[in-house]
Design a protein around this motif. Structure first.
Motif, short mmCIF file in Angstrom:
data_model
loop_
_atom_site.label_atom_id
_atom_site.label_comp_id
_atom_site.label_asym_id
_atom_site.label_seq_id
_atom_site.Cartn_x
_atom_site.Cartn_y
_atom_site.Cartn_z
N LEU A 1 1.60 24.35 -41.79
CA LEU A 1 1.90 23.49 -42.90
C LEU A 1 3.20 23.13 -43.30
O LEU A 1 3.61 21.78 -43.93
CB LEU A 1 1.19 24.12 -44.10
CG LEU A 1 -0.49 24.19 -44.01
CD1 LEU A 1 -0.81 25.41 -45.16
CD2 LEU A 1 -0.98 22.90 -44.60
N LEU B 1 -4.66 13.27 -49.89
CA LEU B 1 -4.04 14.23 -48.94
C LEU B 1 -2.49 14.15 -48.66
O LEU B 1 -1.84 14.89 -48.45
CB LEU B 1 -4.70 14.20 -47.59
CG LEU B 1 -6.36 14.28 -47.40
CD1 LEU B 1 -6.85 14.24 -46.16
CD2 LEU B 1 -6.76 15.72 -48.03
N THR B 2 -2.26 12.82 -48.70
CA THR B 2 -0.65 12.40 -48.20
C THR B 2 0.28 12.87 -49.22
O THR B 2 1.40 13.45 -48.85
CB THR B 2 -0.63 10.86 -48.06
OG1 THR B 2 -1.05 10.06 -48.96
CG2 THR B 2 -1.73 10.45 -46.61
N GLN C 1 0.16 15.34 -50.85
CA GLN C 1 0.42 17.03 -50.84
C GLN C 1 1.50 17.41 -49.96
O GLN C 1 2.05 18.29 -50.04
CB GLN C 1 -1.06 17.76 -50.44
CG GLN C 1 -1.91 17.43 -51.36
CD GLN C 1 -3.40 18.17 -50.65
OE1 GLN C 1 -3.17 19.13 -50.22
NE2 GLN C 1 -4.41 17.40 -50.96
N TRP D 1 -5.72 26.45 -44.33
CA TRP D 1 -5.66 24.73 -44.54
C TRP D 1 -6.65 24.31 -45.57
O TRP D 1 -6.20 23.39 -46.27
CB TRP D 1 -5.84 24.03 -43.06
CG TRP D 1 -4.75 24.03 -42.22
CD1 TRP D 1 -4.20 25.00 -41.42
CD2 TRP D 1 -3.81 22.90 -41.98
NE1 TRP D 1 -3.11 24.53 -40.60
CE2 TRP D 1 -2.74 23.02 -41.01
CE3 TRP D 1 -3.86 21.64 -42.77
CZ2 TRP D 1 -2.08 22.10 -40.93
CZ3 TRP D 1 -2.87 20.82 -42.39
CH2 TRP D 1 -1.84 20.97 -41.52
N LYS D 2 -7.73 25.05 -45.41
CA LYS D 2 -8.76 24.34 -46.38
C LYS D 2 -8.43 24.65 -47.86
O LYS D 2 -8.58 23.76 -48.81
CB LYS D 2 -10.19 25.08 -46.18
CG LYS D 2 -10.73 24.43 -44.99
CD LYS D 2 -12.12 25.16 -44.61
CE LYS D 2 -12.54 24.73 -42.96
NZ LYS D 2 -13.80 25.63 -43.22
N TYR E 1 -5.39 24.93 -49.05
CA TYR E 1 -3.95 24.19 -49.28
C TYR E 1 -4.66 22.83 -49.80
O TYR E 1 -4.10 22.13 -50.75
CB TYR E 1 -3.33 24.22 -48.16
CG TYR E 1 -1.88 23.45 -48.24
CD1 TYR E 1 -0.63 23.75 -48.63
CD2 TYR E 1 -2.08 21.94 -48.04
CE1 TYR E 1 0.25 22.90 -48.78
CE2 TYR E 1 -0.79 21.09 -48.25
CZ TYR E 1 0.33 21.56 -48.47
OH TYR E 1 1.42 20.93 -48.43
N LEU E 2 -5.27 22.32 -48.78
CA LEU E 2 -5.87 20.85 -49.22
C LEU E 2 -6.88 20.67 -50.31
O LEU E 2 -6.77 19.76 -51.15
CB LEU E 2 -6.51 20.23 -48.04
CG LEU E 2 -5.79 20.19 -46.70
CD1 LEU E 2 -6.60 19.67 -45.55
CD2 LEU E 2 -4.63 18.93 -46.89
N GLY F 1 -4.79 20.99 -53.44
CA GLY F 1 -4.02 19.64 -53.85
C GLY F 1 -4.84 18.85 -54.27
O GLY F 1 -4.58 17.86 -55.28
N VAL F 2 -6.16 18.44 -53.75
CA VAL F 2 -7.13 17.56 -54.28
C VAL F 2 -7.70 17.84 -55.80
O VAL F 2 -7.62 17.17 -56.84
CB VAL F 2 -8.21 17.34 -53.40
CG1 VAL F 2 -9.36 16.91 -54.27
CG2 VAL F 2 -7.84 17.06 -52.25
N ALA G 1 3.75 19.46 -53.18
CA ALA G 1 2.65 20.58 -52.73
C ALA G 1 2.50 21.49 -53.83
O ALA G 1 2.12 22.63 -53.66
CB ALA G 1 3.17 21.37 -51.34
N ALA H 1 -1.22 22.41 -54.33
CA ALA H 1 -1.51 23.50 -53.35
C ALA H 1 -0.93 24.81 -53.18
O ALA H 1 -1.62 25.81 -53.06
CB ALA H 1 -1.29 22.72 -51.81
#
Length: 285
Positions: A20, A69-70, A72, A107-108, A110-111, A114-115, A138, A141
């Protein structure tokens, strides 16, 4: 003790956090090379290719949704501390969370954090009339990792004097207060505290509801290139097995024909197949 014997050491990277941080660093460098084109709109309104806002979200016939996503992995061009602070939070707190979440679970979170931060930012920004302001960073996240780590290990000491849950409570309290200030006096800064709150809420719920935990340790998870190689090998093995099975069926049919009608009943192709099979089996023996 001699001062020369003392060493300032940092804990080792965990796999997901390392990857990440590499992605975040790569996007930061790309944004620098492109003179903020990824994070900041130009005077003509172009740019901000990776940033998130309501107008940007509606661009590209649905492709603007990728900005969830971007953004983040994109940080402010003018403020390097924005990038550094988020990476430090990710390094120290994400490592702790990864011990329970595993590689894919980290990862999940984090994403998803962020969402969640982007969605709450969108709601508050729409109400207060600054939905056009691009969002990057970020932080959402990072706050998801903060709350997940604080819920997981609340008594871990930070700087040797504060428990982690106290640090998390202070930071979330500040974000709540600053969001209240935005409602009271309007948006007046470059920091979206509502995105922090969205990420924090997701991180806390992820821990309480046991979301995203990956039961498979990272070292036992096949890498993408390994999965492709193994799939190719399986296809080859299956094709070879199918061919061998077809060969045996064809041989059984020819032998049954010989038994019933003799060798003279075979066609030239069948006779050639039988001779070739006999030769292969003699060589194999």
């Amino acid at each position: 003790m001699s001062y020369r014997e003392q060493r300032l050491t940092f804990p080792p990277f965990t796999p997901a956090i390392k990857h990440l941080m590499i992605v975040n660093a790569a996007v930061f460098v790309a944004n620098m090379v492109l003179f903020a084109r990824l994070s900041t709109p130009t005077a003509t309104g172009s740019g901000a290719w990776f940033a998130f806002s309501w107008p940007l979200l509606l661009e590209g016939y649905g492709l603007g949704l990728v900005r969830f996503l971007t953004y983040q992995f994109t940080h402010s061009f003018e403020d390097a501390w924005h990038f550094l602070g988020n990476m430090l939070m990710l390094f120290f707190l994400g490592r702790l969370a990864e011990e329970r979440l595993g590689y894919r679970g980290t990862w999940k979170v984090y994403l998803a954090g962020g969402v969640a931060g982007a969605l709450l930012f969108l709601l508050v920004a729409t109400v207060l009339g600054y939905a056009h302001v691009p969002l990057v960073g970020a932080s959402g996240a990072g706050y998801a990792m903060l709350l997940y780590a604080a819920a997981m290990a609340p008594n871990v000491m930070v700087f040797g004097c504060l428990q982690l849950w106290i640090v998390a409570a202070i930071l979330v309290g500040v974000a709540l207060y600053q969001t209240f200030v935005e409602f009271a006096g309007g948006f007046g800064g470059a920091v979206s505290h509502s995105a922090h709150l969205g990420g924090a809420l997701l991180g806390y719920l992820a821990f309480r509801q046991n979301w995203f935990v990956d039961p498979v340790p990272y070292e036992y998870q096949p890498k993408p290139w390994t999965r492709l190689r193994d799939a190719w090998r399986r296809r080859r093995q299956q094709a070879a097995a199918d061919q061998a099975r077809h060969h045996e069926l064809q041989l059984d049919e020819i032998l049954a024909k010989v038994k019933a009608n003799g060798l003279g009943s075979l066609t030239p192709a069948e006779r050639k197949f039988l001779e070739k099979t006999s030769e292969q089996r003699r060589r194999g023996s």
